[in-house]
Design a protein around this motif. Structure first.
Motif, short mmCIF file in Angstrom:
data_model
loop_
_atom_site.label_atom_id
_atom_site.label_comp_id
_atom_site.label_asym_id
_atom_site.label_seq_id
_atom_site.Cartn_x
_atom_site.Cartn_y
_atom_site.Cartn_z
N ARG A 181 7.96 -9.89 -68.48
CA ARG A 181 7.97 -11.55 -68.04
C ARG A 181 6.11 -11.16 -67.14
N ALA A 182 5.64 -12.30 -67.44
CA ALA A 182 4.41 -12.80 -66.51
C ALA A 182 4.42 -13.23 -64.98
N ASN A 183 5.92 -13.20 -64.59
CA ASN A 183 5.05 -13.90 -63.48
C ASN A 183 7.05 -13.62 -62.52
N ALA A 184 7.34 -14.19 -60.93
CA ALA A 184 7.92 -12.95 -60.53
C ALA A 184 9.54 -14.19 -60.59
N GLN A 185 10.12 -14.05 -60.51
CA GLN A 185 11.04 -15.07 -59.80
C GLN A 185 12.07 -14.86 -58.63
N GLU A 186 11.81 -16.12 -57.76
CA GLU A 186 12.63 -15.83 -56.84
C GLU A 186 13.74 -16.07 -56.74
N TRP A 187 14.37 -15.19 -56.12
CA TRP A 187 16.39 -15.13 -56.04
C TRP A 187 16.52 -14.89 -54.47
N TYR A 188 17.65 -15.29 -53.90
CA TYR A 188 18.13 -15.82 -52.92
C TYR A 188 19.52 -15.31 -52.63
N PHE A 189 19.41 -14.64 -51.51
CA PHE A 189 21.11 -14.24 -50.85
C PHE A 189 21.51 -14.33 -50.19
N GLU A 190 22.72 -13.88 -49.22
CA GLU A 190 22.81 -13.80 -48.52
C GLU A 190 24.40 -12.75 -48.64
N LEU A 191 24.16 -12.01 -46.61
CA LEU A 191 25.09 -11.52 -46.78
C LEU A 191 25.82 -11.52 -45.17
N GLN A 192 27.11 -11.43 -45.23
CA GLN A 192 27.90 -11.72 -43.63
C GLN A 192 28.71 -10.31 -43.28
N ASN A 193 28.91 -10.41 -42.16
CA ASN A 193 28.98 -9.01 -41.11
C ASN A 193 29.71 -10.14 -40.15
N LYS A 194 31.60 -9.97 -39.98
CA LYS A 194 32.07 -10.54 -39.06
C LYS A 194 32.00 -9.84 -37.62
N LYS A 195 31.32 -8.53 -38.12
CA LYS A 195 31.60 -8.21 -36.58
C LYS A 195 30.39 -8.43 -35.84
N ALA A 196 29.54 -8.69 -36.64
CA ALA A 196 27.69 -8.82 -35.98
C ALA A 196 27.94 -9.20 -34.88
N ASN A 197 26.81 -9.47 -33.89
CA ASN A 197 26.75 -10.13 -32.96
C ASN A 197 25.34 -10.72 -32.75
N LYS A 198 24.49 -10.89 -31.99
CA LYS A 198 22.79 -10.74 -31.62
C LYS A 198 22.66 -9.84 -31.15
N LYS A 199 23.04 -8.47 -30.29
CA LYS A 199 22.33 -6.83 -30.43
C LYS A 199 22.66 -6.58 -31.24
N THR A 200 23.45 -6.55 -32.92
CA THR A 200 23.61 -5.85 -33.95
C THR A 200 22.19 -5.19 -34.62
N LYS A 201 22.19 -3.81 -34.57
CA LYS A 201 20.98 -3.77 -35.02
C LYS A 201 20.77 -3.66 -36.84
N LEU A 202 20.19 -4.00 -38.22
CA LEU A 202 19.79 -3.94 -38.76
C LEU A 202 20.60 -3.12 -39.74
N SER A 203 20.62 -1.88 -39.60
CA SER A 203 20.73 -1.03 -40.56
C SER A 203 22.88 -1.02 -40.30
N ASP A 204 23.34 -1.18 -38.18
CA ASP A 204 24.52 -1.46 -38.43
C ASP A 204 25.14 -2.69 -39.19
N PHE A 205 24.51 -3.67 -39.01
CA PHE A 205 25.02 -4.71 -40.13
C PHE A 205 25.03 -4.75 -40.91
N ILE A 206 24.55 -3.67 -41.86
CA ILE A 206 24.24 -4.12 -43.42
C ILE A 206 25.06 -2.66 -43.66
N LYS A 207 25.72 -2.27 -43.35
CA LYS A 207 26.69 -0.81 -43.06
C LYS A 207 28.51 -1.98 -43.09
N ASN A 208 28.79 -2.85 -42.46
CA ASN A 208 29.02 -4.19 -42.37
C ASN A 208 29.37 -5.60 -43.30
N ALA A 209 28.08 -5.28 -44.05
CA ALA A 209 27.73 -6.50 -44.29
C ALA A 209 29.02 -6.54 -45.52
#
Length: 190
Positions: free
Chosen positions: A150-178
């Motif tokens: 393919r000559a061109n890249a394609q955009e792709w969208y995705f969403e992660l949810q972590n029901k235990k996350a809050n404002k102070k949750t670090k990215l690595s902790d967010f990913i572990k429970n997402a």
């Protein structure tokens, strides 16, 4: 008079630069916002259940499929199996041709072969779409997918949810429970 003209020029130049930055930020979100507003359907995807092998800093194998990353900050999303090549290219595989087999093929056959390959995907750009995150428990992303043939890249969208996350949750902790709750192809980058 020269000082006055200089001052006016500097003010106009700074307004112009600000406007360009603001427009660039709006353009970045324009298509993503449309996708999340009009096409969004929350679906919980299972994590990759096969064998994940981290070959090096940029290469991860998911069974027989290879994912090459040019992003470091979000690498754990992929190494944990939250997002994986089968979401993009499906579960089917194409036999990989040897060098000798490729040399025997016509140019058109090689082009077709490369366009139908499902053995590898490369991610060249990844950004969190911070302005589209509805709350602290949701993170939405934009990635650029490059596929062989393919000559061109394609955009792709995705969403992660972590029901235990809050404002102070670090990215690595967010990913572990997402959980991956949305995945959708977007526009082609020209």
């Amino acid at each position: 008079m020269k000082k006055l003209l200089k001052a006016i020029f500097l003010i106009l130049a700074s307004v112009s630069v600000y406007s360009q930055e603001e427009y660039s930020e709006q353009a970045k979100y324009r298509f993503a916002k449309k996708v999340f507003e009009k096409e969004y359907l929350e679906t919980v995807f299972e994590n990759f259940s096969g064998k994940i092998v981290v070959e090096n800093e940029n290469t991860i194998k998911f069974d027989e499929k290879t994912l090459t990353l040019n992003v470091k900050e979000y690498r754990e999303i992929f190494t944990s199996g939250l997002f994986y090549p089968n979401l993009i290219i499906g579960n089917h595989t194409v036999d990989i041709k040897t060098k000798e087999e490729l040399e025997k093929m016509t140019t058109n056959e090689i082009v077709f072969y490369n366009m139908t390959r499902t053995d590898s995907v490369r991610i060249g750009n990844m950004q969190e779409l911070v302005l589209l995150n509805p709350n602290y428990q949701t993170k939405r992303f934009l990635i650029w997918i490059m596929r062989p043939g393919r000559a061109n890249a394609q955009e792709w969208y995705f969403e992660l949810q972590n029901k235990k996350a809050n404002k102070k949750t670090k990215l690595s902790d967010f990913i572990k429970n997402a959980k991956l709750t949305y995945s959708k192809s977007g526009t082609i980058i020209i």
